[in-house]
Design a protein around this motif. Structure first.
Motif, PDB file in Angstrom:
ATOM      1  N   VAL A   1      19.890  18.918  87.105  1.00  0.00           N
ATOM      2  CA  VAL A   1      19.685  19.066  85.663  1.00  0.00           C
ATOM      3  C   VAL A   1      21.024  18.945  84.944  1.00  0.00           C
ATOM      4  N   GLU A   2      22.068  19.567  85.531  1.00  0.00           N
ATOM      5  CA  GLU A   2      23.387  19.487  84.912  1.00  0.00           C
ATOM      6  C   GLU A   2      23.873  18.042  84.832  1.00  0.00           C
TER       7      GLU A   2
ATOM      8  N   GLU B   1      16.351  25.741  78.784  1.00  0.00           N
ATOM      9  CA  GLU B   1      17.421  26.106  77.856  1.00  0.00           C
ATOM     10  C   GLU B   1      17.926  24.889  77.082  1.00  0.00           C
ATOM     11  N   HIS B   2      17.985  23.759  77.771  1.00  0.00           N
ATOM     12  CA  HIS B   2      18.542  22.566  77.140  1.00  0.00           C
ATOM     13  C   HIS B   2      17.468  21.595  76.672  1.00  0.00           C
ATOM     14  N   GLY B   3      16.214  22.003  76.781  1.00  0.00           N
ATOM     15  CA  GLY B   3      15.136  21.124  76.345  1.00  0.00           C
ATOM     16  C   GLY B   3      15.055  19.840  77.148  1.00  0.00           C
ATOM     17  N   ILE B   4      15.348  19.938  78.446  1.00  0.00           N
ATOM     18  CA  ILE B   4      15.341  18.752  79.297  1.00  0.00           C
ATOM     19  C   ILE B   4      13.936  18.528  79.854  1.00  0.00           C
ATOM     20  N   ASP B   5      13.486  17.292  79.800  1.00  0.00           N
ATOM     21  CA  ASP B   5      12.211  16.925  80.405  1.00  0.00           C
ATOM     22  C   ASP B   5      12.470  16.606  81.877  1.00  0.00           C
ATOM     23  N   LEU B   6      11.939  17.463  82.767  1.00  0.00           N
ATOM     24  CA  LEU B   6      12.251  17.321  84.193  1.00  0.00           C
ATOM     25  C   LEU B   6      11.714  16.022  84.790  1.00  0.00           C
TER      26      LEU B   6
END
Lengths: 338, 521
Positions: B131-132, B112-117
């Motif tokens: 992630v938050e 949803e936030h386009g975060i690269d894990l």
């Protein structure tokens, strides 16, 4: 991570024990090479030590009796019972002899024997070759019951069993034999941190979130480890529900220190065993934890076990009878708050 | 090719342990030679080669193998061996995508936030809380003062050559600009020639053949209109910093364009009643950039509160809406309130009436189908369809050469029909693929063309081809359909008509600075 399968670890441990101790003998059915025992745990021993590997007839009561005699005479016999279901044939020897000699003779005699035997189902072997009868041994004072899991120091546990002066029942699991041995490395197994308890047969406590914020404790042993661990993993991945998993190394005498510690953090307990439910190991654990940690528990202890009945041969019926990953997950959901 | 399948050796096992290979991978074996050692719970078994050939091992030694699976193949020749090796690399040994220790909620939140894990450094499980924490760290991180692109990647986006150039080119006299702002209607009412003369005098850079329609006004501190740029009647352009429009670009009537800065490449074809701007058009990040040879359909709406980057040869078709922000209830109550730019990479397409939501990106040659609603990205070369849009498959499929030739011949046939219906006297040539147009010349298709194949005749000779070897034939116009390039010349009304016919079928030729001035189609 060790790349060995558990059966190879056990086999290697036996070779080491035979090399180190000349007083160790192995008794059992079909032990001689090239067969090397039904599950290959004894492979190679009869070739290297032909005098100390003693194949027996299919007569378990006699095997227990002979082993007890060896032990009373100062040897360290290991009995391999091909399927754990058949310890019942030696039950009189165990209940009225092996377990009692030491106290009856006021510590002047010891019976330092080891009984190695595989328990457990999930291979379609049917009602009389698939049971988990540890609970029949739990009610016998005077013996030790040990059950390694694939994450335990299996070799060390077997070696300690041989060294111990008490009769030790060493419960192996049939599915565990073929699984990779994966003891903790740097305090971790996969994505879980693992704490190892004290003593030669320690409890292992697994946590996926640093031993804080767990919502329940699952206690299990032996061959149920992969099932309980998968349930714990799926609860994390699917629901972000973290649990702690305690894997006992010794069932008798029952030491629940690791369980009580964990329940102090999580406030709830689920027991998981492959034997049938009634009068099972979970029942004993539940009774003790409720006595010792009533104030810590939010919910009654839940037990996961096999249905009270036979273990059918047909795979689908067998799966239904034996405790599953889903059963453990459901039980955990049942002890959560709200 | 013969498979070596692990079969049941006893009643007890569902799997067996492949303990050891007794031959090398790729070794030549004779039928009957033991190739590996397999252990079940009951026994160790040697498996023999079922035939002569080269063995290709599909499973490593010391692995547990399910009964019924193929552990190796015996290849009869090199081609079979290569095929077997391909099976090994694409087969069961392949690792599943993505890390296995990320919780479902964490994965959803990251998407949803386009975060690269992979940015999360942690042993053990990755949860939504992790992630938050990363989102918080990014949100409160260093200031990113990037008004031009607001952090958008320009990968696969060919922007107009003037994009971002911060010079004085076309800077207007401040007095003139103030007058323009004070009464734009009065200025707009003047003729195109008068307006252009006034802009030039005030410092704007205006090329030859530029046209501004009735009531059309351009207001910006810097104005650049290259040769042949055209804005039809009733257009109103109001940019706080710069408005630049490339050669031969054209907006239809009733354009409304408001943002901080707009750079438009050459060869844009934009329809009527286009609205560019909307809420946030004065924001520092209100950048519009459109690459060369792009298309905007009638009534397209581009909200430029954040950058909108449309690459070269992109199609944004009629009534498409690209919105870079939304309005609604408070973010603190958990309602979404997003401000983010939109990118359509080169040759990407937005279908009729489709909506592209803030933060979305359409990859190179990706297509968003008509009436779809896009809330995530369209990967390069893929077609996304639906509300919300989901990837349905590839946007195009490769055509074999034979099929390309057939399609080209069909185009020629269609052109023949069209010209006949338009009233030209068209006659098929006695031999070869092609036709003559009375008073204009000939159109031919030659699949693989070299100069001696064709000679010029009366009038124009226009040759369509899938490949030109060497120089074009003298006096002919060659349209290379695959290379998409015009060779030879000179071009007349017939060549221009063919070129326009091709353009409408998506075949746009280089050099690109060309506009159809009317002709036979």
């Amino acid at each position: 991570m060790s790349s060995q399968r558990c059966v190879q670890v056990l086999n290697g441990a036996l070779h080491d024990i035979f090399e180190q101790r000349e007083d160790v003998y192995l008794l059992g059915e079909d032990l001689l090479d090239p067969y090397g025992g039904a599950f290959k745990v004894s492979a190679g021993l009869s070739t290297r030590w032909p005098d100390r590997v003693l194949p027996t007839p299919v007569a378990e009561a006699g095997m227990f009796g002979i082993a007890a005699g060896f032990a009373l005479r100062g040897y360290r016999p290991i009995v391999e019972i091909m399927f754990g279901d058949f310890i019942t044939l030696g039950y009189d020897q165990i209940v009225n002899g092996i377990s009692k000699f030491r106290e009856m003779f006021d510590e002047q005699a010891t019976v330092p024997l080891v009984v190695r035997t595989p328990m457990g189902g999930r291979r379609g072997y049917g009602p009389t070759h698939s049971q988990s009868l540890e609970k029949l041994l739990m009610g016998v004072p005077g013996i030790v019951v040990v059950a390694p899991s694939e994450c335990h120091d299996i070799a060390g546990m077997l070696s300690a069993a041989v060294d111990d002066d008490r009769p030790v029942f060493f419960i192996e699991n049939k599915l565990m034999y073929g699984r990779p041995h994966r003891p903790p490395a740097d305090g971790r197994v996969g994505d879980f941190a693992v704490r190892t308890g004290d003593g030669p047969w320690p409890a292992l406590t697994f946590s996926g979130n640093g031993f804080s914020g767990g919502e329940a404790t699952i206690v299990t042993y032996g061959g149920m480890l992969p099932i309980a661990l998968e349930a714990a993993t799926r609860l994390i991945l699917e629901e972000e529900i973290f649990t702690e998993l305690v894997v006992l190394g010794r069932l008798l005498p029952l030491d629940l220190e690791a369980v009580l510690e964990s329940v102090g953090r999580t406030g709830a307990l689920v027991t998981a065993e492959e034997g049938t439910l009634t009068a099972g190991i979970g029942a004993e654990i539940a009774a003790r934890v409720q006595e010792a940690a009533w104030d810590d528990l939010r919910r009654p202890v839940r037990r996961v076990a096999a249905a009270d009945g036979i273990v059918p041969s047909a795979p689908t019926l067998e799966d239904e009878a034996l405790p599953s990953v889903a059963d453990v997950m459901t039980a955990v959901s049942g002890v959560l708050v709200g | 090719m013969i498979d070596i399948v692990l079969t049941r050796e006893d009643a007890n096992s569902e799997s067996a342990f492949l303990a050891e290979w007794l031959v090398e991978d790729g070794e030549t074996v004779r039928k009957g030679r033991p190739v590996c050692l397999v252990e079940t719970s009951k026994a160790s078994i040697e498996i023999e080669a079922p035939a002569d050939g080269t063995i290709v091992q599909l499973v490593r030694a010391e692995t547990e193998v399910e009964l019924g699976s193929t552990i190796a193949v015996i290849a009869a020749n090199e081609a079979e061996a290569a095929e077997a090796v391909a099976r090994r690399s694409g087969g069961a040994g392949a690792q599943p995508d993505g890390p296995a220790n990320v919780t479902k909620r964490a994965a959803e939140l990251a998407a949803e936030h386009g975060i690269d894990l992979s940015a999360i450094e942690k042993s053990g499980f990755v949860t939504a809380a992790d992630v938050e924490a990363l989102i918080r760290a990014q949100e409160t991180g260093e200031l990113q003062l990037d008004p031009l692109l607001a952090g958008l990647s320009r990968d696969n986006v060919t922007l107009p050559s003037r994009f971002g150039v911060d010079d004085e080119e076309g800077a207007l006299d401040e007095g003139f600009l103030a007058e323009l702002r004070a009464d734009p209607d009065a200025f707009g009412a003047r003729s195109s020639e008068e307006k252009i003369a006034a802009y030039r005098e005030a410092g704007a850079r205006i090329g030859d053949g530029v046209q501004l329609g009735r009531d059309t006004v351009v207001i910006a501190p810097r104005i650049v209109l290259d040769d042949g740029a055209r804005i039809e009647d009733g257009g109103r352009v109001d940019c706080a910093e710069v408005f630049a429009m490339g050669a031969l670009s054209r907006f239809g009537h009733s354009l409304q364009l408001s943002c901080r800065r707009a750079w438009i490449g050459s060869g844009l074809w934009a329809g009527a009643r286009i609205v560019i701007g909307g809420g946030g058009h004065g924001d520092p990040w209100a950048t519009l950039a459109i690459g060369d040879d792009a298309f905007l359909g009638d009534e397209v709406f581009l909200n430029v509160a954040r950058p909108v980057l449309l690459g070269a040869e992109t199609f944004t078709t009629m009534r498409a809406m690209l919105v870079t922000h939304n309005v609604g209830h408070s973010v603190l109550e958990g309602f979404e309130n997003r401000f983010a730019g939109i990118v359509v990479e080169d040759r990407g397409q937005v279908g009729l009436g489709a909506v592209v939501y803030a933060g979305c990106r359409i990859g190179r040659e990706g297509i968003l189908a008509s009436n779809s609603y896009l809330v995530s990205d369209v990967p390069a070369g893929m077609l996304a369809v639906g509300v919300p849009a989901k990837v349905a498959g590839p946007a195009s499929r490769p055509l074999p050469r034979q099929r390309q030739a057939a399609v080209a011949r069909r185009l020629l046939h269609e052109l023949h029909e069209l010209l006949a219906l338009r009233g030209s006297e068209v006659e098929a040539l006695p031999q070869g693929d092609g036709f003559s147009v009375a008073g204009a010349g000939r159109v031919l298709f030659v699949e693989a063309l070299s100069a001696p194949d064709v000679t010029a005749g009366d009038g124009e000779t226009v040759v369509l081809t899938l490949g030109l070897a060497g120089a074009p034939p003298d006096g002919c116009v060659v349209l290379d359909l695959l290379e998409r390039r015009v060779h030879g010349g000179p071009s007349g009304i017939l060549a221009d008509s063919v070129r326009e016919f091709c353009r409408k079928r998506g075949i746009r030729f280089a050099p690109g600075s060309w506009r159809y001035g009317g002709g036979l189609v």
